[in-house]
Motif scaffolding. Structure first.
Motif, PDB file in Angstrom:
ATOM      1  N   GLU A  49       0.825  -1.208   0.000  1.00 19.79           N
ATOM      2  CA  GLU A  49       0.000   0.000   0.000  1.00 19.79           C
ATOM      3  C   GLU A  49       0.863   1.262   0.000  1.00 19.79           C
ATOM      4  O   GLU A  49       0.605   2.197  -0.755  1.00 19.79           O
ATOM      5  CB  GLU A  49      -0.958   0.020   1.194  1.00 19.79           C
ATOM      6  N   GLN A  50       1.892   1.293   0.821  1.00 18.88           N
ATOM      7  CA  GLN A  50       2.780   2.456   0.848  1.00 18.88           C
ATOM      8  C   GLN A  50       3.514   2.600  -0.474  1.00 18.88           C
ATOM      9  O   GLN A  50       3.640   3.706  -1.010  1.00 18.88           O
ATOM     10  CB  GLN A  50       3.790   2.352   1.997  1.00 18.88           C
ATOM     11  N   GLU A  53       1.080   3.985  -2.995  1.00 13.09           N
ATOM     12  CA  GLU A  53       0.852   5.424  -2.809  1.00 13.09           C
ATOM     13  C   GLU A  53       2.022   6.233  -3.362  1.00 13.09           C
ATOM     14  O   GLU A  53       1.830   7.228  -4.068  1.00 13.09           O
ATOM     15  CB  GLU A  53       0.647   5.743  -1.333  1.00 13.09           C
ATOM     16  N   GLU A  54       3.240   5.809  -3.059  1.00  9.68           N
ATOM     17  CA  GLU A  54       4.409   6.551  -3.541  1.00  9.68           C
ATOM     18  C   GLU A  54       4.548   6.456  -5.057  1.00  9.68           C
ATOM     19  O   GLU A  54       4.946   7.422  -5.704  1.00  9.68           O
ATOM     20  CB  GLU A  54       5.674   6.084  -2.819  1.00  9.68           C
ATOM     21  N   ARG A  57       1.927   8.875  -6.516  1.00  3.36           N
ATOM     22  CA  ARG A  57       2.318  10.282  -6.341  1.00  3.36           C
ATOM     23  C   ARG A  57       3.535  10.646  -7.201  1.00  3.36           C
ATOM     24  O   ARG A  57       3.541  11.686  -7.855  1.00  3.36           O
ATOM     25  CB  ARG A  57       2.568  10.590  -4.872  1.00  3.36           C
ATOM     26  N   THR A 116      -6.400   5.299   1.161  1.00  5.04           N
ATOM     27  CA  THR A 116      -5.061   5.869   0.982  1.00  5.04           C
ATOM     28  C   THR A 116      -4.743   6.044  -0.503  1.00  5.04           C
ATOM     29  O   THR A 116      -4.294   7.111  -0.934  1.00  5.04           O
ATOM     30  CB  THR A 116      -3.997   4.963   1.646  1.00  5.04           C
ATOM     31  N   LEU A 117      -4.970   5.002  -1.286  1.00  5.35           N
ATOM     32  CA  LEU A 117      -4.678   5.077  -2.719  1.00  5.35           C
ATOM     33  C   LEU A 117      -5.701   5.945  -3.457  1.00  5.35           C
ATOM     34  O   LEU A 117      -5.350   6.635  -4.414  1.00  5.35           O
ATOM     35  CB  LEU A 117      -4.600   3.682  -3.319  1.00  5.35           C
ATOM     36  N   ALA A 120      -4.515   9.413  -2.944  1.00  5.61           N
ATOM     37  CA  ALA A 120      -3.311   9.683  -3.740  1.00  5.61           C
ATOM     38  C   ALA A 120      -3.679   9.946  -5.197  1.00  5.61           C
ATOM     39  O   ALA A 120      -3.164  10.893  -5.815  1.00  5.61           O
ATOM     40  CB  ALA A 120      -2.326   8.518  -3.642  1.00  5.61           C
ATOM     41  N   THR A 121      -4.581   9.130  -5.758  1.00  4.36           N
ATOM     42  CA  THR A 121      -4.980   9.359  -7.157  1.00  4.36           C
ATOM     43  C   THR A 121      -5.744  10.667  -7.293  1.00  4.36           C
ATOM     44  O   THR A 121      -5.543  11.406  -8.260  1.00  4.36           O
ATOM     45  CB  THR A 121      -5.802   8.184  -7.724  1.00  4.36           C
TER      46      THR A 121
END
Length: 192
Positions: A49-50, A53-54, A57, A116-117, A120-121
């Motif tokens: 997941e992290q 997200e990165e 981004r 979270t995602l 981010a999107t």
């Protein structure tokens, strides 16, 4: 030489673009990056997941550069839009319809399942809209019109990628490009 974290991010972006977030395993990512498995959790303690997200981004911010590449006031607004969609056609043909936008691919998968995602999107799409609006204002469009045209361009381009990849045809990209050009011409005509 590229560092391990950068290689993992690049591999993640490539694999997400091709197979989506859910269809890509962390083992695939570290293998594609040529990295030891434990390095993924060293650089991304939050796991996939992290990393996702990165990737969203960092990849998303790289795509902002397309506005600088294609939107040049000296070229004319219509020519700039046509160049965006021509590049989309080129990308589809060069990758045999395999690659699309990693942001849209992830957004479609996680919008209702991973906050979270999703965020981010959403942040990336908002940044694209802001950047495009700023650049399109340079053609003399009022801010609201520039924003409308930017959203039209982004949604048309993203939708065209989805249809083109599914249909294995560049026709959706050509039709979308023509539609966005029509909107641009209408907005320019309103300037008088």
């Amino acid at each position: 030489m590229t560092g391990t974290k950068d290689r993992i991010l690049a591999a993640g972006a490539e694999l997400f673009r091709q197979g989506g977030y859910a269809g890509t395993g962390v083992k695939q990512i570290v293998e594609a990056a040529g990295a030891p498995f434990g390095s993924l959790y060293h650089f991304f303690p939050g796991g996939k997941e992290q990393l996702g997200e990165e990737v969203v981004r960092s990849s998303g911010m790289q795509y902002i550069a397309l506005f600088d590449l294609f939107v040049k006031p000296e070229a004319g607004l219509v020519d700039c839009i046509e160049a965006f969609f021509a590049a989309g056609v080129t990308s589809l043909l060069e990758t045999d319809y395999v690659e699309g936008c990693p942001i849209a691919t992830v957004a479609l998968e996680v919008a209702t399942t991973n906050e979270t995602l999703r965020q981010a999107t959403a942040d990336v799409f908002t940044a694209w809209i802001d950047a495009g609006t700023e650049r399109l204002e340079k053609f003399g469009l009022p801010r609201e019109s520039a924003r409308t045209l930017t959203i039209t361009l982004i949604t048309s381009l993203e939708g065209a990628f989805v249809l083109a990849r599914s249909m294995r045809s560049t026709e959706p990209m050509a039709v979308a490009g023509t539609a966005v050009v029509d909107v641009a011409r209408r907005l320019l005509a309103e300037l008088g």
